[in-house]
Design a protein around this motif. Structure first.
Motif, PDB file in Angstrom:
ATOM      1  N   ARG A  53       0.841  -1.207   0.000  1.00 49.10           N
ATOM      2  CA  ARG A  53       0.000   0.000   0.000  1.00 49.10           C
ATOM      3  C   ARG A  53       0.874   1.254   0.000  1.00 49.10           C
ATOM      4  O   ARG A  53       0.583   2.228  -0.685  1.00 49.10           O
TER       5      ARG A  53
ATOM      6  N   MET B  56       1.112   4.130  -2.963  1.00 48.71           N
ATOM      7  CA  MET B  56       0.926   5.560  -2.716  1.00 48.71           C
ATOM      8  C   MET B  56       2.125   6.364  -3.220  1.00 48.71           C
ATOM      9  O   MET B  56       1.985   7.439  -3.798  1.00 48.71           O
TER      10      MET B  56
ATOM     11  N   TYR C  58     -10.375  11.339   1.154  1.00 43.76           N
ATOM     12  CA  TYR C  58     -11.507  10.657   1.795  1.00 43.76           C
ATOM     13  C   TYR C  58     -11.519   9.173   1.399  1.00 43.76           C
ATOM     14  O   TYR C  58     -11.639   8.288   2.253  1.00 43.76           O
TER      15      TYR C  58
ATOM     16  N   LYS D  28     -10.861   5.727   3.641  1.00 48.57           N
ATOM     17  CA  LYS D  28     -11.889   4.670   3.655  1.00 48.57           C
ATOM     18  C   LYS D  28     -11.257   3.302   3.426  1.00 48.57           C
ATOM     19  O   LYS D  28     -11.657   2.309   4.010  1.00 48.57           O
ATOM     20  N   PHE D  29     -10.233   3.272   2.549  1.00 47.58           N
ATOM     21  CA  PHE D  29      -9.602   1.995   2.210  1.00 47.58           C
ATOM     22  C   PHE D  29      -8.264   1.794   2.942  1.00 47.58           C
ATOM     23  O   PHE D  29      -7.433   0.991   2.501  1.00 47.58           O
ATOM     24  N   ASP D  30      -8.073   2.523   4.035  1.00 48.50           N
ATOM     25  CA  ASP D  30      -6.887   2.346   4.891  1.00 48.50           C
ATOM     26  C   ASP D  30      -5.558   2.597   4.186  1.00 48.50           C
ATOM     27  O   ASP D  30      -4.582   1.878   4.406  1.00 48.50           O
ATOM     28  N   PHE D  31      -5.518   3.581   3.304  1.00 48.08           N
ATOM     29  CA  PHE D  31      -4.238   3.982   2.707  1.00 48.08           C
ATOM     30  C   PHE D  31      -3.733   5.210   3.447  1.00 48.08           C
ATOM     31  O   PHE D  31      -4.521   6.082   3.811  1.00 48.08           O
TER      32      PHE D  31
ATOM     33  N   GLU E 243      -9.470  -2.238  -4.645  1.00 41.82           N
ATOM     34  CA  GLU E 243      -8.304  -1.340  -4.670  1.00 41.82           C
ATOM     35  C   GLU E 243      -7.299  -1.798  -5.728  1.00 41.82           C
ATOM     36  O   GLU E 243      -6.782  -0.986  -6.511  1.00 41.82           O
TER      37      GLU E 243
ATOM     38  N   PHE F 293      -5.959   0.278  -9.095  1.00 36.77           N
ATOM     39  CA  PHE F 293      -4.578   0.661  -9.412  1.00 36.77           C
ATOM     40  C   PHE F 293      -4.088   0.020 -10.712  1.00 36.77           C
ATOM     41  O   PHE F 293      -3.318   0.639 -11.455  1.00 36.77           O
TER      42      PHE F 293
ATOM     43  N   LEU G  32      -1.688  -6.717  -4.721  1.00 35.69           N
ATOM     44  CA  LEU G  32      -2.706  -6.366  -3.721  1.00 35.69           C
ATOM     45  C   LEU G  32      -3.978  -7.192  -3.935  1.00 35.69           C
ATOM     46  O   LEU G  32      -4.553  -7.727  -2.976  1.00 35.69           O
TER      47      LEU G  32
ATOM     48  N   LEU H 178     -17.659  -2.503   4.436  1.00 40.93           N
ATOM     49  CA  LEU H 178     -17.159  -1.119   4.587  1.00 40.93           C
ATOM     50  C   LEU H 178     -18.318  -0.193   4.943  1.00 40.93           C
ATOM     51  O   LEU H 178     -19.386  -0.267   4.343  1.00 40.93           O
TER      52      LEU H 178
END
Lengths: 510, 148
Positions: free
Chosen positions: A169, A173, A425, A429-432, B9, B13, B55, B68
């Motif tokens: 992660r 980023m 935001y 939400k996705f823990d990044f 996710e 990406f 991922l 979520l």
């Protein structure tokens, strides 16, 4: 040494001028408020207030902005201890034992230990900075493109290894940030990249709209006002002094936190956040009573709070000696100096001694101001937290818009801020963790240019990074860190992140 | 198969990396001895696709996408909409009018505060900020048709 002392004397003569001392005080005061207020961290705070410094000279501007930076590290502990809300990311670990101490009626002692630890960590950092930065600047003149490339690669790998979120992660980023940093005109060929015929994107995406969007607006979008109401524990002034036992329990953690924080601060990455996480893990490991962690262990407050302040100061070493921004915050500080016509790097100490030494001396003064400011005025800062969040966040959004617009007088920058707010935001939400993204954006132009220059120098031979002593050393450290990370990743073994998360989860249940 | 957060996710990406590749088509990659302007972006896009795939492939450790919580999404969407409207009007109406309207809208529409206190608060905060920036800090703010 004599030259250093003489230069420091020059610095104090600059820092103690009434106007400069006033801006140091103002920076510390605003920084403490920035640290206290949830939803506005040091990066967003400095970025928003950057236009305020346009009317000041370079020395006053850097003194004030740096005051906001280290002031916020002090202020962040207040909300962590009294409300279990980290005012900013580096105070997350203080929440655990700080709030537990507050619930036991030791809020004042926790605040005092945090303030004294922060002061020791910060002052030690400035002392080493005073001694180390000038000779390091001399060595830095020998840095060429391969050395800069190796140092920045090490920074990214170190950040990925030490980050509190997962390795993949963090790397994702960082990649996203590096890509964002490539928008605009390519300095080496003149090609427009990803600018979609928008003239404003020709100069690339600025750090201020990205930082304010991700950390300022993004935090507001993730915090509905109904969730922001918390009980506040108000400490009494007479309870501020820790007992003799609490002092003795905090002495070694403060020492360890000082050294650990400063060393981590020098390496590129989100130093102040990583240092507090790591300090907590170290204190827990070396403690004779690890079972007390999470239930009000003094070491759990003293170590992380000292480490994050020492790291904040340590981050100024590569900034002042090498001209490398090791974090988004120091990148904004470089931007502030460039606006005033001062270029940061190895030549700063010789070309602008008044700025360099005035800034260093102001940190000694600022750290004392913060100690005097934070303890007696803690109840005043707590009062700020009583303003309903519903009234507070519209004001923060307004300051976000002013801060971003005023840098270039560009409404495109404000739109970028809004887009980054939405992204921030989603990332939460996705823990990044958005910090590596901003760091990637900051170092992207330097990394790309130095990598391409290195390859041109060596006629396309990657061995250039292993044939020069400084870059070889830096690359070996990077490879070692990658090997350690890969070992945990491939064998699915619990690394320090997992162990820490498990420890925290265990504490939450008890 | 259960859809997990990391599947979404990872797919995002991978898609983003491929999009960067597509947008980089006209950028010259150059050679190792003379890298072009597309050199680094393409390396990064490839890395992003690779990390995205890793991922998604290791998604079994992540939480289910359906679990979520989106309870704050309505608040976020409303704040975004009001802020976007304010940014759109910023250069036309100027700093004071736009920000008074934005704060008033945030307080009354989202926070359900009473009209009069919300109006007084909005005018007072924006007015004080205007005086602070323009007259004390000598930092000009965007002027509207009324001159402020």
């Amino acid at each position: 040494m004599e030259t250093t002392l003489h230069s420091l004397y020059l610095g104090f003569s600059v820092a103690l001028q009434p106007a400069n001392a006033w801006y140091a005080f103002l920076g510390c005061l605003v920084g403490t408020l920035v640290g206290v207020l949830p939803g506005i961290g040091p990066l967003a705070g400095i970025s928003i207030l950057l236009p305020v410094t346009f009317g000041l000279n370079a020395t006053q501007a850097i003194i004030m902005l740096a005051g906001i930076y280290y002031g916020s590290q002090y202020g962040g502990s207040t909300t962590s201890i009294l409300m279990r809300i980290p005012g900013e990311a580096s105070s997350v670990m203080t929440c655990i034992d700080g709030y537990a101490m507050a619930k036991k009626g030791r809020a004042g002692a926790a605040l005092c230990i945090a303030a004294v630890g922060s002061w020791i960590g910060g002052t030690f950092g400035v002392l080493v900075l005073t001694i180390v930065a000038p000779p390091l600047a001399t060595i830095a003149i020998r840095f060429g493109p391969p050395e800069y490339t190796a140092l920045l690669v090490l920074g990214l790998i170190f950040l990925a290894y030490m980050s509190s979120s997962s390795l993949i992660r963090t790397l994702l980023m960082a990649c996203l940030g590096l890509l964002l940093g490539m928008i605009g005109i390519d300095n080496m060929t003149g090609h427009f990249r990803y600018s979609f015929d928008l003239a404003e994107l020709g100069d690339g995406i600025g750090i201020v709209p990205v930082a304010v969007g991700l950390f300022g607006l993004g935090e507001i979008l993730s915090t509905p006002s109904a969730d922001a109401v918390k009980d506040i524990i108000s400490p009494r002034l007479r309870d501020l002094l820790p007992t003799r036992k609490e002092w003795s329990e905090s002495a070694l953690p403060i020492t360890r936190g000082t050294l650990l924080g400063f060393v981590i601060g020098i390496i590129p990455g989100s130093a102040h956040v990583i240092s507090s996480f790591l300090s907590y893990a170290v204190e827990r490991r070396v403690s004779k009573h690890p079972e007390q962690f999470g239930k009000g262990a003094v070491a759990g407050v003293a170590g992380p709070e000292t480490a994050n302040n020492a790291a904040s100061t340590g981050a100024f070493v590569p900034l002042l000696a090498l001209g490398i921004p090791t974090s988004p915050i120091t990148a904004v500080l470089i931007g502030a100096l460039m606006i005033h016509g001062v270029s940061v790097g190895p030549t700063l100490v010789n070309e602008h001694p008044d700025v360099f030494w005035g800034f260093v001396a102001s940190m000694y003064v600022g750290n004392i101001m913060l100690l005097l400011l934070n303890l007696p005025l803690v109840s005043v800062f707590v009062t700020v937290l009583r303003i309903p969040y519903a009234y507070l966040y519209p004001m923060i959004i307004m300051f976000c818009i002013i801060g971003v617009y005023e840098v270039n007088n560009s409404v495109v920058d404000v739109w970028i801020m809004l887009i980054m707010g939405v992204l921030g935001y989603a990332l939460r939400k996705f823990d990044f963790d958005p910090a590596p993204l901003v760091l990637g954006l900051v170092i992207s132009p330097i990394l790309e240019q130095s990598l391409r220059q290195s390859l041109i120098m060596s006629n396309g031979n990657y061995f250039i990074f292993f044939s020069r002593p400084i870059s070889l050393g830096l690359m070996l450290v990077s490879i070692g860190l990658l090997a350690l990370a890969a070992y945990s990743f491939v064998l699915q073994r619990a690394d320090w992140r997992t162990k820490l998360a498990e420890a925290e989860a265990g504490e939450a249940e008890t | 198969m259960t859809l997990r957060a990391d599947h979404v996710e990872g797919a995002f990406f991978v898609g983003f990396g491929l999009l960067v590749f597509a947008l980089s088509g006209d950028l010259p990659t150059g050679s190792l001895s003379l890298p072009g302007s597309g050199f680094m972006p393409k390396i990064l896009a490839a890395l992003m696709v690779f990390f995205g795939l890793v991922l998604a492939l290791r998604a079994s450790e992540s939480k289910e996408f359906a679990t979520l919580s989106w309870s704050d999404a309505k608040h976020a969407a409303m704040v975004i909409a009001i802020t976007a409207a304010a940014i759109g009007l910023f250069e036309r109406l100027g700093f004071v009018t736009t920000n008074v309207l934005m704060m008033f809208a945030l307080l009354t529409i989202i926070e359900r505060r009473r009209l009069l206190p919300a109006a007084i608060y909005s005018v007072a905060v924006v007015g004080t900020t205007y005086i602070l920036f323009v007259y004390v800090l000598k930092t000009p703010l965007e002027a509207g048709p009324l001159g402020f």
